[in-house]
Design a protein around this motif. Structure first.
Motif, PDB file in Angstrom:
ATOM      1  N   LYS A   1      -7.607  -1.443  -7.714  1.00  0.00           N
ATOM      2  CA  LYS A   1      -8.114  -0.095  -7.406  1.00  0.00           C
ATOM      3  C   LYS A   1      -7.015   0.923  -7.681  1.00  0.00           C
ATOM      4  N   GLY A   2      -7.196   1.669  -8.766  1.00  0.00           N
ATOM      5  CA  GLY A   2      -6.174   2.646  -9.137  1.00  0.00           C
ATOM      6  C   GLY A   2      -6.760   4.035  -9.208  1.00  0.00           C
ATOM      7  N   VAL A   3      -5.873   5.008  -9.385  1.00  0.00           N
ATOM      8  CA  VAL A   3      -6.348   6.377  -9.514  1.00  0.00           C
ATOM      9  C   VAL A   3      -5.863   6.951 -10.845  1.00  0.00           C
ATOM     10  N   TYR A   4      -6.833   7.517 -11.556  1.00  0.00           N
ATOM     11  CA  TYR A   4      -6.497   8.248 -12.773  1.00  0.00           C
ATOM     12  C   TYR A   4      -6.086   9.656 -12.355  1.00  0.00           C
ATOM     13  N   VAL A   5      -4.925  10.095 -12.813  1.00  0.00           N
ATOM     14  CA  VAL A   5      -4.394  11.418 -12.445  1.00  0.00           C
ATOM     15  C   VAL A   5      -4.192  12.204 -13.726  1.00  0.00           C
ATOM     16  N   SER A   6      -4.926  13.294 -13.863  1.00  0.00           N
ATOM     17  CA  SER A   6      -4.802  14.081 -15.089  1.00  0.00           C
ATOM     18  C   SER A   6      -3.540  14.935 -15.044  1.00  0.00           C
ATOM     19  N   LYS A   7      -3.072  15.316 -16.205  1.00  0.00           N
ATOM     20  CA  LYS A   7      -1.903  16.203 -16.307  1.00  0.00           C
ATOM     21  C   LYS A   7      -2.113  17.458 -15.473  1.00  0.00           C
ATOM     22  N   LEU A   8      -1.037  18.090 -15.123  1.00  0.00           N
ATOM     23  CA  LEU A   8      -1.059  19.322 -14.323  1.00  0.00           C
ATOM     24  C   LEU A   8      -1.623  19.119 -12.913  1.00  0.00           C
ATOM     25  N   THR A   9      -1.467  17.888 -12.400  1.00  0.00           N
ATOM     26  CA  THR A   9      -1.800  17.610 -11.003  1.00  0.00           C
ATOM     27  C   THR A   9      -0.491  17.403 -10.235  1.00  0.00           C
ATOM     28  N   TRP A  10      -0.375  18.065  -9.091  1.00  0.00           N
ATOM     29  CA  TRP A  10       0.804  17.852  -8.247  1.00  0.00           C
ATOM     30  C   TRP A  10       0.616  16.535  -7.496  1.00  0.00           C
ATOM     31  N   ILE A  11       1.593  15.636  -7.635  1.00  0.00           N
ATOM     32  CA  ILE A  11       1.473  14.267  -7.105  1.00  0.00           C
ATOM     33  C   ILE A  11       2.519  14.014  -6.031  1.00  0.00           C
ATOM     34  N   SER A  27       0.824  -1.213   0.000  1.00  0.00           N
ATOM     35  CA  SER A  27       0.000   0.000   0.000  1.00  0.00           C
ATOM     36  C   SER A  27       0.856   1.259   0.000  1.00  0.00           C
ATOM     37  N   VAL A  28       0.256   2.327  -0.505  1.00  0.00           N
ATOM     38  CA  VAL A  28       0.836   3.671  -0.448  1.00  0.00           C
ATOM     39  C   VAL A  28      -0.312   4.651  -0.199  1.00  0.00           C
ATOM     40  N   CYS A  29       0.064   5.873   0.194  1.00  0.00           N
ATOM     41  CA  CYS A  29      -0.893   6.980   0.152  1.00  0.00           C
ATOM     42  C   CYS A  29      -0.500   7.894  -0.990  1.00  0.00           C
ATOM     43  N   ILE A  30      -1.483   8.355  -1.722  1.00  0.00           N
ATOM     44  CA  ILE A  30      -1.214   9.302  -2.799  1.00  0.00           C
ATOM     45  C   ILE A  30      -1.992  10.585  -2.519  1.00  0.00           C
ATOM     46  N   GLU A  31      -1.283  11.704  -2.636  1.00  0.00           N
ATOM     47  CA  GLU A  31      -1.886  13.010  -2.385  1.00  0.00           C
ATOM     48  C   GLU A  31      -1.844  13.794  -3.691  1.00  0.00           C
ATOM     49  N   LEU A  32      -3.003  14.296  -4.092  1.00  0.00           N
ATOM     50  CA  LEU A  32      -3.119  15.014  -5.363  1.00  0.00           C
ATOM     51  C   LEU A  32      -3.583  16.438  -5.107  1.00  0.00           C
ATOM     52  N   PHE A  33      -2.957  17.366  -5.772  1.00  0.00           N
ATOM     53  CA  PHE A  33      -3.295  18.788  -5.621  1.00  0.00           C
ATOM     54  C   PHE A  33      -3.412  19.378  -7.021  1.00  0.00           C
ATOM     55  N   ASP A  34      -4.582  19.972  -7.309  1.00  0.00           N
ATOM     56  CA  ASP A  34      -4.800  20.501  -8.668  1.00  0.00           C
ATOM     57  C   ASP A  34      -4.677  22.019  -8.729  1.00  0.00           C
ATOM     58  N   GLY A  35      -4.090  22.606  -7.699  1.00  0.00           N
ATOM     59  CA  GLY A  35      -3.951  24.060  -7.674  1.00  0.00           C
ATOM     60  C   GLY A  35      -5.016  24.700  -6.802  1.00  0.00           C
ATOM     61  N   LYS A  36      -6.105  23.945  -6.582  1.00  0.00           N
ATOM     62  CA  LYS A  36      -7.192  24.428  -5.719  1.00  0.00           C
ATOM     63  C   LYS A  36      -7.433  23.465  -4.561  1.00  0.00           C
ATOM     64  N   ASN A  37      -7.665  22.213  -4.890  1.00  0.00           N
ATOM     65  CA  ASN A  37      -8.049  21.220  -3.882  1.00  0.00           C
ATOM     66  C   ASN A  37      -7.006  20.124  -3.738  1.00  0.00           C
ATOM     67  N   THR A  38      -6.962  19.568  -2.519  1.00  0.00           N
ATOM     68  CA  THR A  38      -6.081  18.433  -2.244  1.00  0.00           C
ATOM     69  C   THR A  38      -6.946  17.215  -1.942  1.00  0.00           C
ATOM     70  N   THR A  39      -6.609  16.085  -2.560  1.00  0.00           N
ATOM     71  CA  THR A  39      -7.318  14.827  -2.303  1.00  0.00           C
ATOM     72  C   THR A  39      -6.289  13.761  -1.976  1.00  0.00           C
ATOM     73  N   LYS A  40      -6.655  12.895  -1.030  1.00  0.00           N
ATOM     74  CA  LYS A  40      -5.762  11.806  -0.654  1.00  0.00           C
ATOM     75  C   LYS A  40      -6.463  10.484  -0.866  1.00  0.00           C
ATOM     76  N   PHE A  41      -5.745   9.507  -1.404  1.00  0.00           N
ATOM     77  CA  PHE A  41      -6.264   8.157  -1.541  1.00  0.00           C
ATOM     78  C   PHE A  41      -5.271   7.185  -0.934  1.00  0.00           C
ATOM     79  N   LYS A  42      -5.802   6.144  -0.310  1.00  0.00           N
ATOM     80  CA  LYS A  42      -4.951   5.015   0.037  1.00  0.00           C
ATOM     81  C   LYS A  42      -5.084   3.997  -1.096  1.00  0.00           C
ATOM     82  N   LEU A  43      -3.964   3.636  -1.688  1.00  0.00           N
ATOM     83  CA  LEU A  43      -3.978   2.627  -2.745  1.00  0.00           C
ATOM     84  C   LEU A  43      -3.434   1.333  -2.151  1.00  0.00           C
ATOM     85  N   ILE A  91       7.148  23.387  -6.197  1.00  0.00           N
ATOM     86  CA  ILE A  91       5.723  23.614  -5.926  1.00  0.00           C
ATOM     87  C   ILE A  91       5.316  25.070  -6.185  1.00  0.00           C
ATOM     88  N   ASN A  92       6.223  26.007  -5.930  1.00  0.00           N
ATOM     89  CA  ASN A  92       5.885  27.414  -6.180  1.00  0.00           C
ATOM     90  C   ASN A  92       5.800  27.708  -7.672  1.00  0.00           C
TER      91      ASN A  92
END
Lengths: 133, 133
Positions: free
Chosen positions: A86-96, A65-81, A124-125
């Motif tokens: 069970k996978g996560v689709y991550v679109s371009k321009l997402t901070w991973i 397992s891992v934790c993945i944290e995604l930030f799109d410039g506005k919101n942060t979401t966390k998933f445990k994989l 990140i800046n």
């Protein structure tokens, strides 16, 4: 946030379990590259910690397992994989950020582009500036 | 026999190991389907035991080991697959048997077609007839 969890079809058979992903139906792009990250020596290590300008990903663990944290410039979401199907689709321009690697975790990443170092933003800046402009 | 071993590029880093496969460069086709076979309950089980008329595969273990036996109508070749970065390319019309699953083995298969049940030959005599005609 465009990123979302995706479950792969899974069939439990008497002689094993089968999990299947078909392109476009399950994984929403054509794969140009696959990579595996493993033997991560400590729970404290954060992998990725970047955004890609042009590349979408599908990310899951095959083992562990891992934790993945995604930030799109506005919101942060966390998933445990923690499941092969069970996978996560991550679109371009997402901070991973990928962290909390369990011992023996094998992370698998599918990407819709070959590797181009210059298309990754690693500060990140700089990312925030890029995304807000 | 057209089938052959393929090694994925592997980079050992201080924070983990990275193994990468790019389409066409490493895996010699475009992926339409991926699947995983796991939780195989016994070493005596043989998976696959068929040939595909139209589909090429790239097969490896992400964890554990298996033996794969390939028959092209003339010759039989066996490989032990026991490394994440060592896979076998299997061309269409090859009879495939996968056996000796180690406990916890996860087999991953990449295919250049979506699944069509009718394109699999599941009888070895029918296969021999097909390949010789």
């Amino acid at each position: 946030m465009k990123s979302k969890l995706i479950e792969l079809n899974t069939i439990v058979e008497h002689d094993g379990i089968l999990s299947v992903g078909e392109m476009k139906r399950d994984i929403p792009f054509e794969i140009q590259r696959v990579f595996y990250i493993y033997n991560v020596p400590s729970k404290n290590i954060v992998r990725a910690n970047h955004a890609s300008v042009n590349t979408d990903f599908f990310i899951h663990t095959v083992v562990g397992s891992v934790c993945i944290e995604l930030f799109d410039g506005k919101n942060t979401t966390k998933f445990k994989l923690d499941k092969i199907n069970k996978g996560v689709y991550v679109s371009k321009l997402t901070w991973i950020r990928v962290m909390d690697f369990s011992e023996n975790a094998v992370l698998q990443v599918y990407a819709n582009n070959t590797y181009e170092k210059c298309e990754y933003i690693k500060d990140i800046n700089e990312y925030k500036k890029y995304i807000l402009d």
